[in-house]
Design an enzyme around this catalytic site. Structure first.
Site, PDB file in Angstrom:
ATOM      1  CG  ASP A   1      -4.243  -2.017   3.631  1.00  0.00           C
ATOM      2  OD1 ASP A   1      -4.582  -2.697   4.660  1.00  0.00           O
ATOM      3  OD2 ASP A   1      -4.666  -1.024   3.865  1.00  0.00           O
TER       4      ASP A   1
ATOM      5  CD  GLU B   1      -4.736   4.157   1.093  1.00  0.00           C
ATOM      6  OE1 GLU B   1      -5.581   5.325   0.414  1.00  0.00           O
ATOM      7  OE2 GLU B   1      -4.340   4.077   2.113  1.00  0.00           O
TER       8      GLU B   1
ATOM      9  CG  ASN C   1      -8.109  -1.321   6.064  1.00  0.00           C
ATOM     10  OD1 ASN C   1      -7.033  -0.591   6.916  1.00  0.00           O
ATOM     11  ND2 ASN C   1      -8.448  -0.610   4.435  1.00  0.00           N
TER      12      ASN C   1
ATOM     13  CG  ASN D   1      -2.060   1.503   1.311  1.00  0.00           C
ATOM     14  OD1 ASN D   1      -1.621   2.013   1.198  1.00  0.00           O
ATOM     15  ND2 ASN D   1      -2.969   0.975   1.784  1.00  0.00           N
TER      16      ASN D   1
ATOM     17  CG  ASP E   1      -0.093   4.982   5.838  1.00  0.00           C
ATOM     18  OD1 ASP E   1       0.396   4.328   4.834  1.00  0.00           O
ATOM     19  OD2 ASP E   1      -1.060   5.235   6.060  1.00  0.00           O
ATOM     20  CG  HIS E   2       0.061   0.257   4.734  1.00  0.00           C
ATOM     21  ND1 HIS E   2      -0.167  -0.868   4.969  1.00  0.00           N
ATOM     22  CD2 HIS E   2      -0.189   1.282   4.508  1.00  0.00           C
ATOM     23  CE1 HIS E   2      -1.890  -0.284   5.294  1.00  0.00           C
ATOM     24  NE2 HIS E   2      -2.170   0.938   5.116  1.00  0.00           N
TER      25      HIS E   2
ATOM     26  CG  ASP F   1      -0.572  -4.329   4.271  1.00  0.00           C
ATOM     27  OD1 ASP F   1      -0.696  -3.991   3.740  1.00  0.00           O
ATOM     28  OD2 ASP F   1      -0.131  -4.045   5.778  1.00  0.00           O
TER      29      ASP F   1
END
Length: 259
Positions: free
Chosen positions: A149, A34, A151, A7, A249-250, A220
């Site tokens: 991802d 993303e 989530n 991501n 941030d990943h 992930d």
């Protein structure tokens, strides 16, 4: 065959860091989430000049998924089946041709916050559609995987501070149950097939020094059909990239398959 999921939190923000990581890591296939770009604005030349075939399913400013592959891609499809009115770009799949064919599905599962509310209802309905697609992949009895991802924080050990996530859509019992329902069809969660125990994360919030304190979560994932799981040699989290300039941030997660 080295396959990664990443991501990137915006292709424009990662236009330098992502190619640099590719040059070092040298994955054969990458599933991106993303990308936050429409298809025509995606900088495909950055990857084509590195030998990658590029397929995207983009959306302006939000969401968006892509596949980069040094191997040929066939039968590319976009959008998770089950809702013709869903306009969010969260799913792309294709067959990659190595020693044998492998069906790869890249996903960006909805976040679902706040709970309760329409965003959480969308997350859960999306997971019902994911379950149906997962069942069809298993029925094909061919090597296949679903990665990206999710989530979803599967277990308490997948969060540094699980109590802080109890009411979050990523860790709600209903979310985790929907994830387990898919796993229980017969999928292997690649990372946990290789590595056990806490302190393994793929996401750290930008705020409050989360990275420096290793205050992360693992969201992930690679889910493998039995035919793909038989080919699994390794699965790792590439956390070192998080310390680079302009990180996401990943961080990437990758598997090595005997393909």
């Amino acid at each position: 065959m080295k396959i990664a999921t990443f991501n990137i939190n915006g292709i424009k923000a990662r236009a330098e860091a992502l190619p640099q990581w590719l040059d070092v890591a040298q994955p054969d296939v990458v599933l991106l989430q993303e990308i936050k770009s429409v298809d025509e604005n995606f900088p495909r030349e950055l990857f084509e000049e590195r030998g990658y075939n590029v397929e995207t399913h983009g959306q302006k400013s939000f969401n968006g998924v892509a596949i980069l592959s040094k191997l040929p891609l066939e039968d590319v499809t976009r959008g998770l089946p089950g809702d013709d009115e869903d306009e969010q770009a969260r799913w792309i799949e294709a067959t990659v041709i190595g020693k044998k064919a492998l069906r790869i599905c890249g996903l960006y599962l909805p976040n679902g916050n706040p709970v309760p509310g329409p965003k959480y209802e969308y997350k859960m309905s999306w997971m019902e559609r994911l379950y149906d697609r997962a069942r069809d992949l298993l029925a094909s009895e061919e090597p296949a995987l679903m990665a990206g991802d999710y989530n979803i924080i599967p277990q308490a050990e997948d969060a540094k501070r699980p109590d802080a996530w109890r009411e979050d859509a990523l860790f709600r019992p209903e979310s985790r149950a929907a994830f387990r329902k898919i796993l229980n069809l017969g999928f292997t969660e690649a990372f946990r097939a290789v590595t056990q125990g806490p302190e393994h994360y793929s996401f750290w919030d930008y705020q409050a020094g989360a990275w420096n304190r290793n205050d992360g979560i693992r969201i992930d994932h690679f889910l493998l059909t039995p035919q793909a799981a038989d080919l699994l040699r390794d699965c790792r989290i590439d956390a070192e990239i998080r310390g680079h300039e302009k990180p996401s941030d990943h961080v990437p997660v990758w598997i090595d398959l005997d393909l």
